[in-house]
Design an enzyme around this catalytic site. Structure first.
Site, PDB file in Angstrom:
ATOM      1  N   GLU A  46       0.834  -1.211   0.000  1.00 15.62           N
ATOM      2  CA  GLU A  46       0.000   0.000   0.000  1.00 15.62           C
ATOM      3  C   GLU A  46       0.865   1.256   0.000  1.00 15.62           C
ATOM      4  O   GLU A  46       0.558   2.243  -0.662  1.00 15.62           O
ATOM      5  CB  GLU A  46      -0.940  -0.017   1.205  1.00 15.62           C
ATOM      6  CG  GLU A  46      -2.013  -1.102   1.077  1.00 15.62           C
ATOM      7  CD  GLU A  46      -2.838  -1.243   2.326  1.00 15.62           C
ATOM      8  OE1 GLU A  46      -2.269  -1.642   3.375  1.00 15.62           O
ATOM      9  OE2 GLU A  46      -4.033  -0.971   2.288  1.00 15.62           O
ATOM     10  N   GLU A  66      -3.900  -9.271   3.969  1.00 16.11           N
ATOM     11  CA  GLU A  66      -4.670  -8.944   5.168  1.00 16.11           C
ATOM     12  C   GLU A  66      -5.841  -9.897   5.412  1.00 16.11           C
ATOM     13  O   GLU A  66      -6.171 -10.204   6.550  1.00 16.11           O
ATOM     14  CB  GLU A  66      -5.195  -7.506   5.093  1.00 16.11           C
ATOM     15  CG  GLU A  66      -4.129  -6.449   5.308  1.00 16.11           C
ATOM     16  CD  GLU A  66      -3.385  -6.087   4.042  1.00 16.11           C
ATOM     17  OE1 GLU A  66      -3.442  -6.857   3.057  1.00 16.11           O
ATOM     18  OE2 GLU A  66      -2.717  -5.039   4.026  1.00 16.11           O
TER      19      GLU A  66
HETATM   20  C1  LIG Z   1      -3.145   0.106   8.855  1.00 17.75           C
HETATM   21  C2  LIG Z   1      -3.201  -1.299   8.171  1.00 17.75           C
HETATM   22  C3  LIG Z   1      -2.078  -1.510   7.160  1.00 17.75           C
HETATM   23  C4  LIG Z   1      -2.153  -2.835   6.435  1.00 17.75           C
HETATM   24  O1  LIG Z   1      -3.274  -2.866   5.514  1.00 17.75           O
HETATM   25  C5  LIG Z   1      -2.293  -3.974   7.421  1.00 17.75           C
HETATM   26  C6  LIG Z   1      -1.160  -4.968   7.230  1.00 17.75           C
HETATM   27  O2  LIG Z   1      -0.153  -4.698   6.624  1.00 17.75           O
HETATM   28  S1  LIG Z   1      -1.382  -6.479   7.968  1.00 17.75           S
HETATM   29  C7  LIG Z   1       0.179  -7.366   7.721  1.00 17.75           C
HETATM   30  C8  LIG Z   1       0.233  -7.860   6.332  1.00 17.75           C
HETATM   31  N1  LIG Z   1       1.443  -8.637   6.178  1.00 17.75           N
HETATM   32  C9  LIG Z   1       1.434  -9.990   6.227  1.00 17.75           C
HETATM   33  O3  LIG Z   1       0.415 -10.607   6.405  1.00 17.75           O
HETATM   34  C10 LIG Z   1       2.758 -10.675   6.043  1.00 17.75           C
HETATM   35  C11 LIG Z   1       2.921 -11.760   7.119  1.00 17.75           C
HETATM   36  N2  LIG Z   1       4.185 -12.449   6.963  1.00 17.75           N
HETATM   37  C12 LIG Z   1       4.386 -13.382   6.004  1.00 17.75           C
HETATM   38  O4  LIG Z   1       3.569 -13.663   5.172  1.00 17.75           O
HETATM   39  C13 LIG Z   1       5.727 -14.062   6.050  1.00 17.75           C
HETATM   40  O5  LIG Z   1       6.295 -13.877   7.315  1.00 17.75           O
HETATM   41  C14 LIG Z   1       6.707 -13.569   4.983  1.00 17.75           C
HETATM   42  C15 LIG Z   1       6.192 -13.989   3.622  1.00 17.75           C
HETATM   43  C16 LIG Z   1       6.860 -12.061   5.116  1.00 17.75           C
HETATM   44  C17 LIG Z   1       8.081 -14.226   5.246  1.00 17.75           C
HETATM   45  O6  LIG Z   1       7.896 -15.639   5.341  1.00 17.75           O
HETATM   46  P1  LIG Z   1       9.096 -16.558   5.873  1.00 17.75           P
HETATM   47  O7  LIG Z   1      10.341 -16.157   5.205  1.00 17.75           O
HETATM   48  O8  LIG Z   1       8.625 -17.965   5.822  1.00 17.75           O
HETATM   49  O9  LIG Z   1       9.294 -16.131   7.401  1.00 17.75           O
HETATM   50  P2  LIG Z   1       8.247 -16.353   8.580  1.00 17.75           P
HETATM   51  O10 LIG Z   1       6.854 -16.324   8.075  1.00 17.75           O
HETATM   52  O11 LIG Z   1       8.663 -17.561   9.387  1.00 17.75           O
HETATM   53  O12 LIG Z   1       8.463 -15.044   9.433  1.00 17.75           O
HETATM   54  C18 LIG Z   1       9.733 -14.867  10.083  1.00 17.75           C
HETATM   55  C19 LIG Z   1       9.443 -14.189  11.395  1.00 17.75           C
HETATM   56  O13 LIG Z   1       8.879 -12.892  11.149  1.00 17.75           O
HETATM   57  C20 LIG Z   1       7.606 -12.782  11.786  1.00 17.75           C
HETATM   58  N3  LIG Z   1       6.747 -11.959  10.940  1.00 17.75           N
HETATM   59  C21 LIG Z   1       6.629 -12.019   9.607  1.00 17.75           C
HETATM   60  N4  LIG Z   1       5.787 -11.089   9.169  1.00 17.75           N
HETATM   61  C22 LIG Z   1       5.342 -10.404  10.256  1.00 17.75           C
HETATM   62  C23 LIG Z   1       4.446  -9.319  10.456  1.00 17.75           C
HETATM   63  N5  LIG Z   1       3.827  -8.699   9.439  1.00 17.75           N
HETATM   64  N6  LIG Z   1       4.236  -8.885  11.720  1.00 17.75           N
HETATM   65  C24 LIG Z   1       4.870  -9.485  12.754  1.00 17.75           C
HETATM   66  N7  LIG Z   1       5.724 -10.517  12.626  1.00 17.75           N
HETATM   67  C25 LIG Z   1       5.951 -10.966  11.391  1.00 17.75           C
HETATM   68  C26 LIG Z   1       7.110 -14.192  11.923  1.00 17.75           C
HETATM   69  O14 LIG Z   1       6.169 -14.301  12.968  1.00 17.75           O
HETATM   70  C27 LIG Z   1       8.384 -14.933  12.225  1.00 17.75           C
HETATM   71  O15 LIG Z   1       8.677 -14.703  13.587  1.00 17.75           O
HETATM   72  P3  LIG Z   1       9.508 -15.824  14.437  1.00 17.75           P
HETATM   73  O16 LIG Z   1       9.557 -15.287  15.821  1.00 17.75           O
HETATM   74  O17 LIG Z   1      10.845 -15.930  13.758  1.00 17.75           O
HETATM   75  O18 LIG Z   1       8.712 -17.098  14.330  1.00 17.75           O
END
Ligand SMILES: CCC[C@H](O)CC(=O)SCCNC(=O)CCNC(=O)[C@H](O)C(C)(C)COP(=O)([O-])OP(=O)([O-])OC[C@H]1O[C@@H](n2cnc3c(N)ncnc32)[C@H](O)[C@@H]1OP(=O)([O-])[O-]
Length: 661
Positions: A46, A66
């Site tokens: 975004e 999201e």
């Molecule tokens: C105002 C509103 C604005 C907007 O519209 C709302 C949003 O953006 S909503 C958000 C929209 N965004 C999403 O939905 C993206 C969510 N994330 C993902 O899809 C995957 O993490 C990603 C593809 C980024 C990397 O995959 P990969 O390489 O397999 O790595 P992994 O998955 O194992 O993650 C490694 C570590 O990072 C952590 N962590 C990661 N992301 C977040 C986060 N956003 N937050 C916190 N923590 C996060 C994860 O928990 C893990 O922690 P730990 O302690 O090591 O277990």
């Protein structure tokens, strides 16, 4: 950038508000070029949409996930993306939350350029080249919405698709409503986006989905009762693997390994089966190559009938016919054929991994790797360890699962491991409900209305009724030597429903035979229709056994089936089969179609209220004292007595309880 920090969602958000920040960038007079190097997800994308231009590295991925967190894009994504790429493409990305590659983003028009070089450097050069260009046409929020003539129809279809993707889930529907508002002027559309986000943000569904997000990562931090765990155990490299037994599961497993870039020896003992498998596997791989648009060395897989090729592999996964004697014999052979350090893994879904380990000279290198059909699609992998499995073997299997794109869950060996063990009381209750007056479609519609991907009888017809039949015969619950179909037949002292056995004896094995609990358009058909034969069969069974049918409501179906499953989950925790309840929720959401927007069975039990779960089980147990699965588990009672602590504190009570013993 992976978007907003999800951990912040359970506490007041800090830092500058994203929406005015993005609007200010867009309104600015200086050209702002977004350089997307890795991930641009959620708020990250975004923010990039508020910039005037977007440059992405060829390996970058973009998306608005999201919806998978029970939310909607709430920093203008639902308003800018439809203006940039049109309503259909924007709806698809936002409702599914799927990521797109940089190449696809270029085709869609989300990015202006894709580079193999450093995206930052390219963006700086790009910025210099456009420094004198007017920005007015680069401000997406000022673009008029691209409303196609059939927009109403497109939105209706999107709404139907949103509902189909997750019955009862709020966020997908809200996504459609937010994008629909992009037909309004931007400021009005943003009001709708903010209104919908506020409704979702504090919703139980959003909390449950965010719990799922973190749970699927928490299970990677596995541990075993003997203290071995993820950060004190070293995984071995897997340079080459073998799959033995190329039926449906073996083929899917082989595809997973090749897609992960691991050389595979695919082995069969039967020439015809080998050739059939070769055709299916190569076709699946060709399809994946086209879909993923990635280079793939189809030469990575070698099909063979000869065991001698097994000497060079680091790990074997057997997926031969589900027969203990056959598997034990194979494991004994592998002991001598394979290198002494080769890990020997089994894909069995039910059989005792310990007995397989005993059949080898290396029990420390034997673990279960229980894939779920279709193995190349279902993300769940149960890694089953025995008391003799070495931490290194478990670490290697867990790591391999991750490389295959699975969510690996480490579970101790026990009948049914975790998923199928908890499924047993669930299926059992469904059978009893048929005896008491329900039809398969009444039970299934209650479960599917709750949000399960498939009701228990449709699921049984899909997997084949003979699968469970074989397990019950092996357990001595049915078969030639066991009296059939007696009144509320008791087996081993407990109530037992012979209905499924009687159906199987009629040759009705589900979709594969064109009939089971339902009627299909023919053998291999998928369209389940209520079957008058089944209704007559049930009526006759009840008449013969003097069972007075009664009307059974949705609430009872859900409580009897789901609470029995949850109760078994508490027993799994008591037995230390897993070390954390989140593992049970991950297994059920990823492997059994449990609705993610309720968090999983154990999380859901906390949401319903443990006292209520306990109370209802006590009630049903009074009504059906001959069904032990309805007897509330000790842990459930203990947790209720302790005031129903939150799920992340349950294991502490188990530790406390066991330390008192
Ligand atoms: C105002 C509103 C604005 C907007 O519209 C709302 C949003 O953006 S909503 C958000 C929209 N965004 C999403 O939905 C993206 C969510 N994330 C993902 O899809 C995957 O993490 C990603 C593809 C980024 C990397 O995959 P990969 O390489 O397999 O790595 P992994 O998955 O194992 O993650 C490694 C570590 O990072 C952590 N962590 C990661 N992301 C977040 C986060 N956003 N937050 C916190 N923590 C996060 C994860 O928990 C893990 O922690 P730990 O302690 O090591 O277990």
């Amino acid at each position: 950038m992976s978007g907003a920090d999800i951990r912040e969602f359970s506490r007041p958000m800090t830092g500058p508000a994203l929406v005015p920040l993005i609007d200010a960038i867009e309104a600015g007079e200086k050209p702002v070029v977004a350089a997307i190097e890795g991930m641009a997800l959620g708020g990250g994308l975004e923010l990039a949409l508020g910039c005037h231009y977007r440059i992405a590295h060829s390996k970058a991925q973009l998306g608005l996930p999201e919806v998978t967190l029970g939310l909607i894009p709430a920093a203008g994504g639902t308003q800018r993306l439809p203006r940039l790429i049109g309503f259909p493409a924007a709806l698809d990305m936002i409702i599914t939350g799927r990521r797109v590659s940089a190449g696809d983003a270029l085709k869609l028009g989300i990015v202006d350029q894709v580079t193999e070089r450093n995206a930052g450097e390219v963006a700086v050069a790009f910025a210099r080249s456009v420094v004198d260009c007017p920005l007015v046409s680069r401000r997406l929020s000022t673009w008029p919405p691209l409303c196609p003539a059939d927009l109403d129809n497109i939105l209706q279809m999107a709404l139907a698709r949103a509902w189909q993707r997750g019955r009862g889930a709020l966020a997908p529907v809200a996504c459609v409503q937010a994008v629909q508002a992009a037909r309004l002027p931007y400021s009005q559309g943003m009001q709708q986006e903010q209104k919908l986000m506020s409704m979702l943000f504090a919703s139980p569904q959003a909390r449950a989905l965010q719990y799922c997000f973190f749970s699927q990562r928490a299970v990677g931090k596995w541990s075993m009762p003997n203290g071995a765990c993820w950060d004190n155990s070293t995984a071995r490299p897997i340079r080459k693997a073998a799959v033995i037994g190329l039926g449906t599961m073996g083929r899917g497993i082989a595809v997973c390994l090749v897609l992960a870039g691991i050389p595979v020896i695919a082995m069969e003992t039967d020439e015809k089966q080998l050739e059939a498998a070769r055709r299916v596997v190569m076709a699946l791989l060709e399809k994946e190559v086209q879909k993923l648009a990635v280079g793939l060395h189809l030469g990575l897989i070698h099909f063979t009938l000869e065991q001698r090729y097994l000497r060079e592999v680091d790990l074997v996964i057997e997926a031969v016919f589900e027969d203990l004697a056959l598997k034990k014999q194979l494991f004994a052979e592998l002991s001598s054929v394979c290198h002494p350090d080769t890990l020997l893994c089994t894909n069995t879904s039910q059989l005792d991994v310990d007995q397989l380990a005993t059949a080898t000279s290396r029990p420390d290198l034997v673990v279960g790797m229980h894939f779920f059909a279709p193995a190349n699609k279902i993300k769940l992998l149960e890694v089953v360890f025995t008391s003799r499995s070495s931490p290194e073997a478990v670490a290697t299997a867990m790591q391999l699962g991750k490389w295959l794109g699975k969510v690996s869950v480490a579970v101790a060996n026990c009948p049914g491991f975790v998923g199928n063990r908890m499924l047993r009381p669930y299926v059992e209750q469904a059978g009893f409900l048929l005896e008491e007056g329900a039809t398969p479609e009444q039970v299934d519609s209650a479960l599917e209305h709750f949000g399960l991907a498939m009701g228990v009888f449709r699921m049984s017809d899909l997997s084949g009724l003979d699968v469970g039949w074989r397990v019950r015969k092996a357990a001595g619950l049915t078969g030639p030597g066991v009296p059939q179909g007696q009144l509320l037949q008791t087996q081993q002292g407990y109530r037992y429903s012979p209905l499924a056995d009687l159906i199987c004896q009629k040759g009705r094995l589900g979709q594969k035979t064109g009939c089971g609990w339902y009627l299909y358009e023919g053998p291999g058909g998928h369209m389940a229709r209520p079957d008058p034969w089944v209704h007559a069969f049930l009526e006759e069974y009840r008449r013969v056994h003097g069972l007075q049918p009664r009307s059974i409501g949705q609430q009872e179906v859900l409580e009897r089936c789901l609470f029995a499953l949850i109760n078994e989950g508490f027993r799994v925790l008591e037995d230390r089969i897993v070390m954390d309840p989140v593992a049970l929720d991950v297994i059920y959401v990823l492997g059994y179609g449990w609705p993610a927007h309720t968090g999983g069975p154990m999380y859901y039990a906390g949401e319903v209220g443990l006292p209520r779960v306990l109370g209802r089980l006590e009630y049903y147990q009074r009504v059906h004292p001959d069904i032990p699965h309805l007897r509330p588990s000790a842990l459930l009672r203990q947790l209720v007595a302790k005031g129903s602590p939150p799920i992340h504190k349950w294991m502490w009570h188990i530790e406390e309880g066991s330390s008192r013993l």
